[in-house]
Scaffold this motif. Structure first.
Motif, PDB file in Angstrom:
ATOM      1  N   PRO A  98      -2.045 -57.641 -43.819  1.00 17.73           N
ATOM      2  CA  PRO A  98      -0.808 -58.106 -44.454  1.00 17.73           C
ATOM      3  C   PRO A  98      -0.002 -56.932 -45.004  1.00 17.73           C
ATOM      4  O   PRO A  98      -0.555 -56.052 -45.664  1.00 17.73           O
ATOM      5  CB  PRO A  98      -1.313 -59.023 -45.571  1.00 17.73           C
ATOM      6  CG  PRO A  98      -2.670 -58.529 -45.873  1.00 17.73           C
ATOM      7  CD  PRO A  98      -3.241 -58.007 -44.583  1.00 17.73           C
ATOM      8  N   LEU A  99       1.294 -56.937 -44.719  1.00 15.45           N
ATOM      9  CA  LEU A  99       2.144 -55.829 -45.155  1.00 15.45           C
ATOM     10  C   LEU A  99       2.794 -56.162 -46.492  1.00 15.45           C
ATOM     11  O   LEU A  99       3.079 -57.328 -46.794  1.00 15.45           O
ATOM     12  CB  LEU A  99       3.217 -55.548 -44.100  1.00 15.45           C
ATOM     13  CG  LEU A  99       2.663 -55.142 -42.730  1.00 15.45           C
ATOM     14  CD1 LEU A  99       3.794 -54.966 -41.729  1.00 15.45           C
ATOM     15  CD2 LEU A  99       1.829 -53.872 -42.821  1.00 15.45           C
ATOM     16  N   ASP A 100       3.021 -55.122 -47.258  1.00 17.29           N
ATOM     17  CA  ASP A 100       3.649 -55.258 -48.570  1.00 17.29           C
ATOM     18  C   ASP A 100       5.043 -55.884 -48.410  1.00 17.29           C
ATOM     19  O   ASP A 100       5.799 -55.491 -47.527  1.00 17.29           O
ATOM     20  CB  ASP A 100       3.776 -53.856 -49.178  1.00 17.29           C
ATOM     21  CG  ASP A 100       3.925 -53.929 -50.669  1.00 17.29           C
ATOM     22  OD1 ASP A 100       3.958 -55.050 -51.196  1.00 17.29           O
ATOM     23  OD2 ASP A 100       4.018 -52.853 -51.290  1.00 17.29           O
ATOM     24  N   HIS A 101       5.370 -56.830 -49.262  1.00 17.35           N
ATOM     25  CA  HIS A 101       6.620 -57.561 -49.124  1.00 17.35           C
ATOM     26  C   HIS A 101       7.722 -56.916 -49.955  1.00 17.35           C
ATOM     27  O   HIS A 101       8.341 -57.548 -50.801  1.00 17.35           O
ATOM     28  CB  HIS A 101       6.402 -59.022 -49.552  1.00 17.35           C
ATOM     29  CG  HIS A 101       7.389 -59.953 -48.957  1.00 17.35           C
ATOM     30  ND1 HIS A 101       7.298 -60.383 -47.660  1.00 17.35           N
ATOM     31  CD2 HIS A 101       8.486 -60.532 -49.460  1.00 17.35           C
ATOM     32  CE1 HIS A 101       8.301 -61.200 -47.401  1.00 17.35           C
ATOM     33  NE2 HIS A 101       9.041 -61.299 -48.492  1.00 17.35           N
ATOM     34  N   VAL A 102       7.919 -55.629 -49.753  1.00 18.84           N
ATOM     35  CA  VAL A 102       8.986 -54.920 -50.479  1.00 18.84           C
ATOM     36  C   VAL A 102       9.783 -54.120 -49.460  1.00 18.84           C
ATOM     37  O   VAL A 102       9.315 -53.874 -48.358  1.00 18.84           O
ATOM     38  CB  VAL A 102       8.409 -53.949 -51.550  1.00 18.84           C
ATOM     39  CG1 VAL A 102       7.659 -54.718 -52.614  1.00 18.84           C
ATOM     40  CG2 VAL A 102       7.520 -52.904 -50.905  1.00 18.84           C
ATOM     41  N   PRO A 103      11.012 -53.692 -49.847  1.00 18.90           N
ATOM     42  CA  PRO A 103      11.796 -52.901 -48.891  1.00 18.90           C
ATOM     43  C   PRO A 103      11.037 -51.648 -48.452  1.00 18.90           C
ATOM     44  O   PRO A 103      10.384 -50.986 -49.261  1.00 18.90           O
ATOM     45  CB  PRO A 103      13.047 -52.531 -49.684  1.00 18.90           C
ATOM     46  CG  PRO A 103      13.138 -53.540 -50.772  1.00 18.90           C
ATOM     47  CD  PRO A 103      11.737 -53.930 -51.102  1.00 18.90           C
ATOM     48  N   VAL A 104      11.107 -51.353 -47.182  1.00 15.68           N
ATOM     49  CA  VAL A 104      10.442 -50.158 -46.653  1.00 15.68           C
ATOM     50  C   VAL A 104      11.432 -49.001 -46.748  1.00 15.68           C
ATOM     51  O   VAL A 104      12.391 -48.924 -45.981  1.00 15.68           O
ATOM     52  CB  VAL A 104      10.006 -50.393 -45.189  1.00 15.68           C
ATOM     53  CG1 VAL A 104       9.301 -49.150 -44.641  1.00 15.68           C
ATOM     54  CG2 VAL A 104       9.091 -51.605 -45.086  1.00 15.68           C
ATOM     55  N   THR A 105      11.187 -48.123 -47.726  1.00 14.30           N
ATOM     56  CA  THR A 105      12.155 -47.038 -47.955  1.00 14.30           C
ATOM     57  C   THR A 105      12.230 -46.090 -46.763  1.00 14.30           C
ATOM     58  O   THR A 105      13.248 -45.437 -46.549  1.00 14.30           O
ATOM     59  CB  THR A 105      11.776 -46.238 -49.218  1.00 14.30           C
ATOM     60  OG1 THR A 105      10.396 -45.907 -49.109  1.00 14.30           O
ATOM     61  CG2 THR A 105      12.006 -47.041 -50.477  1.00 14.30           C
ATOM     62  N   ALA A 106      11.143 -46.023 -46.021  1.00 12.51           N
ATOM     63  CA  ALA A 106      11.133 -45.111 -44.864  1.00 12.51           C
ATOM     64  C   ALA A 106      12.100 -45.569 -43.774  1.00 12.51           C
ATOM     65  O   ALA A 106      12.469 -44.784 -42.909  1.00 12.51           O
ATOM     66  CB  ALA A 106       9.723 -45.023 -44.297  1.00 12.51           C
ATOM     67  N   LEU A 107      12.496 -46.831 -43.834  1.00  8.19           N
ATOM     68  CA  LEU A 107      13.391 -47.340 -42.797  1.00  8.19           C
ATOM     69  C   LEU A 107      14.849 -47.104 -43.190  1.00  8.19           C
ATOM     70  O   LEU A 107      15.612 -48.034 -43.431  1.00  8.19           O
ATOM     71  CB  LEU A 107      13.146 -48.842 -42.569  1.00  8.19           C
ATOM     72  CG  LEU A 107      11.958 -49.182 -41.671  1.00  8.19           C
ATOM     73  CD1 LEU A 107      11.726 -50.679 -41.632  1.00  8.19           C
ATOM     74  CD2 LEU A 107      12.173 -48.648 -40.264  1.00  8.19           C
ATOM     75  N   ASP A 108      15.230 -45.836 -43.254  1.00 11.17           N
ATOM     76  CA  ASP A 108      16.625 -45.527 -43.598  1.00 11.17           C
ATOM     77  C   ASP A 108      17.475 -45.550 -42.327  1.00 11.17           C
ATOM     78  O   ASP A 108      16.974 -45.791 -41.219  1.00 11.17           O
ATOM     79  CB  ASP A 108      16.711 -44.174 -44.303  1.00 11.17           C
ATOM     80  CG  ASP A 108      16.072 -43.054 -43.487  1.00 11.17           C
ATOM     81  OD1 ASP A 108      15.868 -43.257 -42.270  1.00 11.17           O
ATOM     82  OD2 ASP A 108      15.752 -42.003 -44.054  1.00 11.17           O
ATOM     83  N   HIS A 109      18.762 -45.303 -42.499  1.00  9.67           N
ATOM     84  CA  HIS A 109      19.716 -45.389 -41.388  1.00  9.67           C
ATOM     85  C   HIS A 109      19.308 -44.466 -40.224  1.00  9.67           C
ATOM     86  O   HIS A 109      19.265 -44.888 -39.066  1.00  9.67           O
ATOM     87  CB  HIS A 109      21.117 -45.023 -41.905  1.00  9.67           C
ATOM     88  CG  HIS A 109      22.200 -45.235 -40.904  1.00  9.67           C
ATOM     89  ND1 HIS A 109      22.501 -44.309 -39.931  1.00  9.67           N
ATOM     90  CD2 HIS A 109      23.037 -46.278 -40.696  1.00  9.67           C
ATOM     91  CE1 HIS A 109      23.477 -44.758 -39.175  1.00  9.67           C
ATOM     92  NE2 HIS A 109      23.829 -45.965 -39.615  1.00  9.67           N
ATOM     93  N   ALA A 110      18.964 -43.218 -40.561  1.00 12.26           N
ATOM     94  CA  ALA A 110      18.627 -42.246 -39.509  1.00 12.26           C
ATOM     95  C   ALA A 110      17.401 -42.699 -38.720  1.00 12.26           C
ATOM     96  O   ALA A 110      17.336 -42.570 -37.497  1.00 12.26           O
ATOM     97  CB  ALA A 110      18.377 -40.884 -40.144  1.00 12.26           C
ATOM     98  N   ARG A 111      16.414 -43.225 -39.454  1.00  6.92           N
ATOM     99  CA  ARG A 111      15.178 -43.654 -38.793  1.00  6.92           C
ATOM    100  C   ARG A 111      15.436 -44.839 -37.866  1.00  6.92           C
ATOM    101  O   ARG A 111      14.896 -44.922 -36.770  1.00  6.92           O
ATOM    102  CB  ARG A 111      14.146 -44.029 -39.877  1.00  6.92           C
ATOM    103  CG  ARG A 111      12.760 -44.241 -39.363  1.00  6.92           C
ATOM    104  CD  ARG A 111      12.160 -42.973 -38.784  1.00  6.92           C
ATOM    105  NE  ARG A 111      11.756 -42.025 -39.801  1.00  6.92           N
ATOM    106  CZ  ARG A 111      11.446 -40.747 -39.551  1.00  6.92           C
ATOM    107  NH1 ARG A 111      11.533 -40.270 -38.335  1.00  6.92           N
ATOM    108  NH2 ARG A 111      11.069 -39.941 -40.522  1.00  6.92           N
TER     109      ARG A 111
END
Lengths: 345, 204
Positions: free
Chosen positions: B58-71
């Motif tokens: 199960p994945l954490d249910h919070v925004p994934v900061t690593a998923l920025d625009h560039a990524r």
């Protein structure tokens, strides 16, 4: 020997007798003997390979085909339930052979059945179960070792089925093969965009293209085997199904970001033209299976359009009256086309 | 023609070998062993005796900061996909999800979900502590909190695979989490191959 050839030989004999009786054509004795010997050799080959072709035998053959399907289904269910019931009691070293051996053993048994029973009904059942067993094999091994889902499973199952289908000329197994390879081909559509492979199934244009390829290349894909009909049926179903859905919802299209009404309208026009072309080409080339799929798709298409246009504002009894009238119109149109075809023939 | 079965047998043997050889290599070629806690919420299925139980990630249910625009651009999402992020109006259809590599680190709070520490299009991009696995990144409707609005966001939809096979003896031990007073068990050992494969190595 194909049924059409047998029918042609019978018709030739009857017509020759009539022409001789009417004094139009009398073959010389040497010609008559050469033709008779040739036909006799063809019939002997038939007797060795299959039952004689009579209306009763044809009805029995239809029954055997149904029994083949039911047999394949029952044996597959037996195998799946056996694996399920005994799975928990087995170690990994026992689980792997239990799922990996059956497709191999059944493929070999297909060869034995094809050799011993020339009509190939038993071989068809065994081969179908082999294909299902191979699909179970891939799913279970993937589950045991937590492998990521892969499009190549479709290709593997399709190739396995085609190896048996072409090896022993088994039409039902070929349908499974076309399905497997067709799904793999469809899934390739995600490669240019770099999306996850299964998202390709959300767009139906590649399915329509796959169907078109199967129709156009049916003779080449069939090779020396009598499989062109199977390719055309599957291709026609894929093409017609994709166009029917695309005409109904733009969400299933590559162009879903554009105005939905325009996309759906365009596909409705393309669909109507394609279904008409399928009927026309099917009639001209004597491909009855394509005529049936085209007619069915055209009827469904008309019903869908009538629902869109009339369902909300005319009484329901009148709506179904219109549907009935359309059905009668399709029957009359096809009857007229058939008559014209008969006159041309 | 009498040897037509040979082609089918060859396909079966080659395909099984192609599946099993990488598994063998992953298990015997420097796999990383990760100690993890398993809580009752992590178990999938197994609600009846005939229903097989699998271990979910199960994945954490919070925004994934690593998923920025560039990524997201690097993963292949278009500008038309990206402008919808943050929108609260319903989308007609989500853009197709995309394959990615993610690095997972387990959180230590009460439910112990897996936090996505890094996302990348190549395995080397996400190297570090934790588990490195394949995943699917999607842009879709998401609710961060029960009270919050539904909005369009970039998320890691699921890992590949989303759940792990459990041998029956291990499944039986983990099944007790559903009925016993202790809702988590530790340490369950997970294996993580260099090819992104992941499996249950042992259950205490």
């Amino acid at each position: 020997m194909a049924r059409s050839r047998r029918d042609a030989i019978d018709a030739f004999g009857e017509e020759l007798a009539r022409l001789e009786a009417e004094g139009v054509l009398v073959l010389r004795q040497v010609e008559r003997e050469r033709v008779a010997a040739h036909h006799a050799s063809l019939r002997t080959a038939q007797d060795e390979s299959e039952a004689p072709d009579t209306p009763t035998v044809r009805r029995l053959a239809a029954g055997m085909r149904i029994a083949t399907l039911l047999g394949a289904f029952a044996l597959s269910a037996a195998y799946a339930l056996f694996v399920d019931a005994n799975w928990a009691a087995l170690s990994l070293t026992a689980q792997l052979p239990l799922v990996m051996a059956p497709p191999i053993v059944l493929a070999i048994l297909t060869g034995v059945a094809a050799q011993r029973e020339p009509s190939r009904y038993v071989a068809s059942v065994v081969a179908t179960v082999a294909v299902i067993a191979f699909a179970v094999n891939l799913i279970v091994v993937g589950s045991l070792f937590n492998l990521p889902e892969s499009r190549h499973a479709f290709l593997a199952v399709g190739l396995f089925a085609m190896a048996l289908a072409y090896g022993y000329r088994l039409a039902l197994v070929l349908v499974l093969g076309i399905l497997g390879v067709g799904l793999w081909f469809w899934s390739l559509a995600s490669i240019p965009s770099g999306a996850w492979w299964s998202t390709a199934f959300e767009q139906l244009e590649p399915l329509a293209l796959t169907g078109l390829v199967a129709i156009v290349l049916s003779r080449r894909l069939a090779g020396s085997a009598p499989f062109a009909d199977e390719y055309r049926v599957m291709g026609s179903l894929a093409l017609a199904g994709a166009l029917l859905i695309l005409g109904q919802t733009a969400n299933a299209s590559y162009f879903h970001g554009a105005d939905g009404r325009i996309v759906e309208g365009a596909y409705q026009v393309v669909g109507a033209m394609t279904f008409a072309a399928m009927i026309a080409v099917g009639l001209r080339r004597d491909w009855p299976e394509m005529v049936r799929v085209g007619t069915g798709a055209a009827f469904i298409f008309l019903v869908m359009r009538l629902v869109d246009w009339f369902w909300d504002w005319i009484p329901k009894w009148l709506f179904f009256l219109v549907i009935g009238a359309v059905a009668m119109g399709v029957v009359l149109l096809l009857r007229r086309l058939r008559l014209r075809q008969a006159v041309q023939a | 023609m009498t040897r037509g079965w040979l082609g089918a047998v060859a396909v079966a043997v080659i395909v099984n070998a192609a599946m099993l050889l990488p598994v063998y290599r992953a298990h015997n070629g420097g796999a990383r062993i990760v100690d993890a806690a398993v809580c009752s919420d992590h178990l999938m299925g197994g609600y009846s005796q005939t229903d097989r139980i699998r271990l979910g990630l199960p994945l954490d249910h919070v925004p994934v900061t690593a998923l920025d625009h560039a990524r997201l651009v690097e993963l292949g999402f278009s500008d038309a996909d990206l402008v919808q992020i943050g929108d609260t109006t319903p989308m007609r259809r989500f853009p197709p999800s995309r394959p990615a590599w993610v690095r997972l680190v387990q959180r230590t709070d009460s439910t112990q979900p897996w936090r996505v520490a890094a996302v990348g299009s190549r395995r080397d991009d996400v190297a570090g502590t934790g588990m490195v696995v394949r995943a699917r990144v999607a842009i879709e409707h998401w609710v961060w909190t029960p009270e919050g609005p539904v909005r369009v966001a970039a998320t890691v939809r699921r890992t590949e695979p989303a759940s792990l096979y459990l041998r029956d003896d291990r499944a039986a031990r983990l099944r007790t989490l559903r009925v016993g007073p202790s809702r988590c068990i530790t340490p369950v050992r997970l294996g993580n191959g260099t090819d992104g494969s992941v499996w249950v190595e042992s259950v205490p």
